[in-house]
Scaffold this motif. Sequence first.
Motif, PDB file in Angstrom:
ATOM      1  N   GLN A 136       0.844  -1.176   0.000  1.00  0.00           N
ATOM      2  CA  GLN A 136       0.000   0.000   0.000  1.00  0.00           C
ATOM      3  C   GLN A 136       0.886   1.235   0.000  1.00  0.00           C
ATOM      4  O   GLN A 136       1.981   1.210   0.555  1.00  0.00           O
ATOM      5  CB  GLN A 136      -0.803  -0.001   1.309  1.00  0.00           C
ATOM      6  CG  GLN A 136      -2.259   0.217   1.179  1.00  0.00           C
ATOM      7  CD  GLN A 136      -2.957   0.023   2.520  1.00  0.00           C
ATOM      8  OE1 GLN A 136      -2.364   0.127   3.572  1.00  0.00           O
ATOM      9  NE2 GLN A 136      -4.232  -0.269   2.451  1.00  0.00           N
ATOM     10  N   SER A 162      -9.199   0.690  -7.288  1.00  0.00           N
ATOM     11  CA  SER A 162      -8.604   0.644  -5.950  1.00  0.00           C
ATOM     12  C   SER A 162      -7.151   1.126  -5.969  1.00  0.00           C
ATOM     13  O   SER A 162      -6.352   0.768  -5.122  1.00  0.00           O
ATOM     14  CB  SER A 162      -8.710  -0.758  -5.359  1.00  0.00           C
ATOM     15  OG  SER A 162      -8.100  -1.713  -6.203  1.00  0.00           O
ATOM     16  N   GLU A 191      -0.039   9.001   3.254  1.00  0.00           N
ATOM     17  CA  GLU A 191      -0.495   7.625   3.457  1.00  0.00           C
ATOM     18  C   GLU A 191      -1.207   7.489   4.798  1.00  0.00           C
ATOM     19  O   GLU A 191      -2.278   6.867   4.883  1.00  0.00           O
ATOM     20  CB  GLU A 191       0.689   6.668   3.351  1.00  0.00           C
ATOM     21  CG  GLU A 191       1.252   6.581   1.948  1.00  0.00           C
ATOM     22  CD  GLU A 191       2.613   5.899   1.861  1.00  0.00           C
ATOM     23  OE1 GLU A 191       3.118   5.391   2.893  1.00  0.00           O
ATOM     24  OE2 GLU A 191       3.183   5.873   0.749  1.00  0.00           O
ATOM     25  N   PHE A 250      -4.742   9.255   4.685  1.00  0.00           N
ATOM     26  CA  PHE A 250      -5.777   8.470   4.005  1.00  0.00           C
ATOM     27  C   PHE A 250      -6.176   7.238   4.811  1.00  0.00           C
ATOM     28  O   PHE A 250      -7.328   6.815   4.769  1.00  0.00           O
ATOM     29  CB  PHE A 250      -5.341   8.107   2.582  1.00  0.00           C
ATOM     30  CG  PHE A 250      -5.650   9.194   1.596  1.00  0.00           C
ATOM     31  CD1 PHE A 250      -6.870   9.256   0.959  1.00  0.00           C
ATOM     32  CD2 PHE A 250      -4.728  10.196   1.330  1.00  0.00           C
ATOM     33  CE1 PHE A 250      -7.170  10.271   0.067  1.00  0.00           C
ATOM     34  CE2 PHE A 250      -5.007  11.215   0.451  1.00  0.00           C
ATOM     35  CZ  PHE A 250      -6.240  11.257  -0.185  1.00  0.00           C
ATOM     36  N   ASP A 267      -9.549  -4.374   3.321  1.00  0.00           N
ATOM     37  CA  ASP A 267      -9.003  -3.194   2.647  1.00  0.00           C
ATOM     38  C   ASP A 267      -9.726  -2.882   1.341  1.00  0.00           C
ATOM     39  O   ASP A 267      -9.404  -1.902   0.667  1.00  0.00           O
ATOM     40  CB  ASP A 267      -7.501  -3.354   2.398  1.00  0.00           C
ATOM     41  CG  ASP A 267      -7.168  -4.457   1.403  1.00  0.00           C
ATOM     42  OD1 ASP A 267      -8.008  -5.351   1.165  1.00  0.00           O
ATOM     43  OD2 ASP A 267      -6.044  -4.437   0.866  1.00  0.00           O
ATOM     44  N   ALA A 319     -10.207   1.055  -0.027  1.00  0.00           N
ATOM     45  CA  ALA A 319      -9.455   1.341  -1.256  1.00  0.00           C
ATOM     46  C   ALA A 319     -10.323   2.088  -2.259  1.00  0.00           C
ATOM     47  O   ALA A 319      -9.866   3.036  -2.917  1.00  0.00           O
ATOM     48  CB  ALA A 319      -8.927   0.053  -1.872  1.00  0.00           C
ATOM     49  N   ARG A 361     -10.730   5.724  -1.049  1.00  0.00           N
ATOM     50  CA  ARG A 361      -9.504   6.496  -1.277  1.00  0.00           C
ATOM     51  C   ARG A 361      -9.339   6.861  -2.748  1.00  0.00           C
ATOM     52  O   ARG A 361      -8.894   7.962  -3.079  1.00  0.00           O
ATOM     53  CB  ARG A 361      -8.296   5.718  -0.765  1.00  0.00           C
ATOM     54  CG  ARG A 361      -8.319   5.552   0.745  1.00  0.00           C
ATOM     55  CD  ARG A 361      -7.272   4.592   1.236  1.00  0.00           C
ATOM     56  NE  ARG A 361      -7.511   4.260   2.647  1.00  0.00           N
ATOM     57  CZ  ARG A 361      -6.845   3.373   3.323  1.00  0.00           C
ATOM     58  NH1 ARG A 361      -5.868   2.694   2.736  1.00  0.00           N
ATOM     59  NH2 ARG A 361      -7.130   3.131   4.588  1.00  0.00           N
ATOM     60  N   THR A 362      -9.718   5.946  -3.640  1.00  0.00           N
ATOM     61  CA  THR A 362      -9.662   6.247  -5.069  1.00  0.00           C
ATOM     62  C   THR A 362     -10.660   7.336  -5.424  1.00  0.00           C
ATOM     63  O   THR A 362     -10.335   8.256  -6.185  1.00  0.00           O
ATOM     64  CB  THR A 362      -9.928   4.980  -5.905  1.00  0.00           C
ATOM     65  OG1 THR A 362      -8.913   4.015  -5.620  1.00  0.00           O
ATOM     66  CG2 THR A 362      -9.922   5.286  -7.399  1.00  0.00           C
ATOM     67  N   HIS A 401      -3.890   1.470  -3.078  1.00  0.00           N
ATOM     68  CA  HIS A 401      -4.757   1.503  -1.892  1.00  0.00           C
ATOM     69  C   HIS A 401      -5.010   0.122  -1.290  1.00  0.00           C
ATOM     70  O   HIS A 401      -5.641   0.016  -0.247  1.00  0.00           O
ATOM     71  CB  HIS A 401      -6.088   2.173  -2.228  1.00  0.00           C
ATOM     72  CG  HIS A 401      -5.925   3.576  -2.727  1.00  0.00           C
ATOM     73  ND1 HIS A 401      -5.316   4.569  -1.990  1.00  0.00           N
ATOM     74  CD2 HIS A 401      -6.270   4.144  -3.910  1.00  0.00           C
ATOM     75  CE1 HIS A 401      -5.315   5.689  -2.683  1.00  0.00           C
ATOM     76  NE2 HIS A 401      -5.873   5.462  -3.848  1.00  0.00           N
TER      77      HIS A 401
END
Length: 139
Positions: free
Chosen positions: A15, A46, A64, A67, A86, A90, A93-94, A123
């Motif tokens: 990640q 992702s 990092e 987020f 995750d 992910a 976050r995208t 992510h």
Amino acid sequence: MRQAATSIQVSTSRQGLHEITNEIERWSHAQGIAEGLLTIFCRHTSASLLIQENAAREVRGDLEAYFARLAPEDPAAYAHDDEGPDDMPAHVRTALTQVQLSIPLATGKLVLGTWQGIYLFEHRRRPHVRTLALHLIGA
């Protein structure tokens, strides 16, 4: 007017932010286009793309960590977890970043600031091979 297009593969081991500036610059320069516009498109939901500070490693670590706090891996927080805890963070976050960048090209070089680098932002926790579509148009 000329165009060039390709796809590149970026392998991620973890990640976080993975700098891809040199690879993108090499390909762009090899096209022989002096003035134009480069588009980079990440073909995943992702992972994302960022232009960010490339000198101080702390900037990447801070982003990092931010987020991770913003979209935590909390199984109680999301219904979607098809690929693990995750998975949905992910996607969040995208959604909060971007999957496409446009960068001008002048005198055969990408017009990036002194401290700017191009990053693939992975992510997901496990390693992935991400595909980026590159398109350069210019003269």
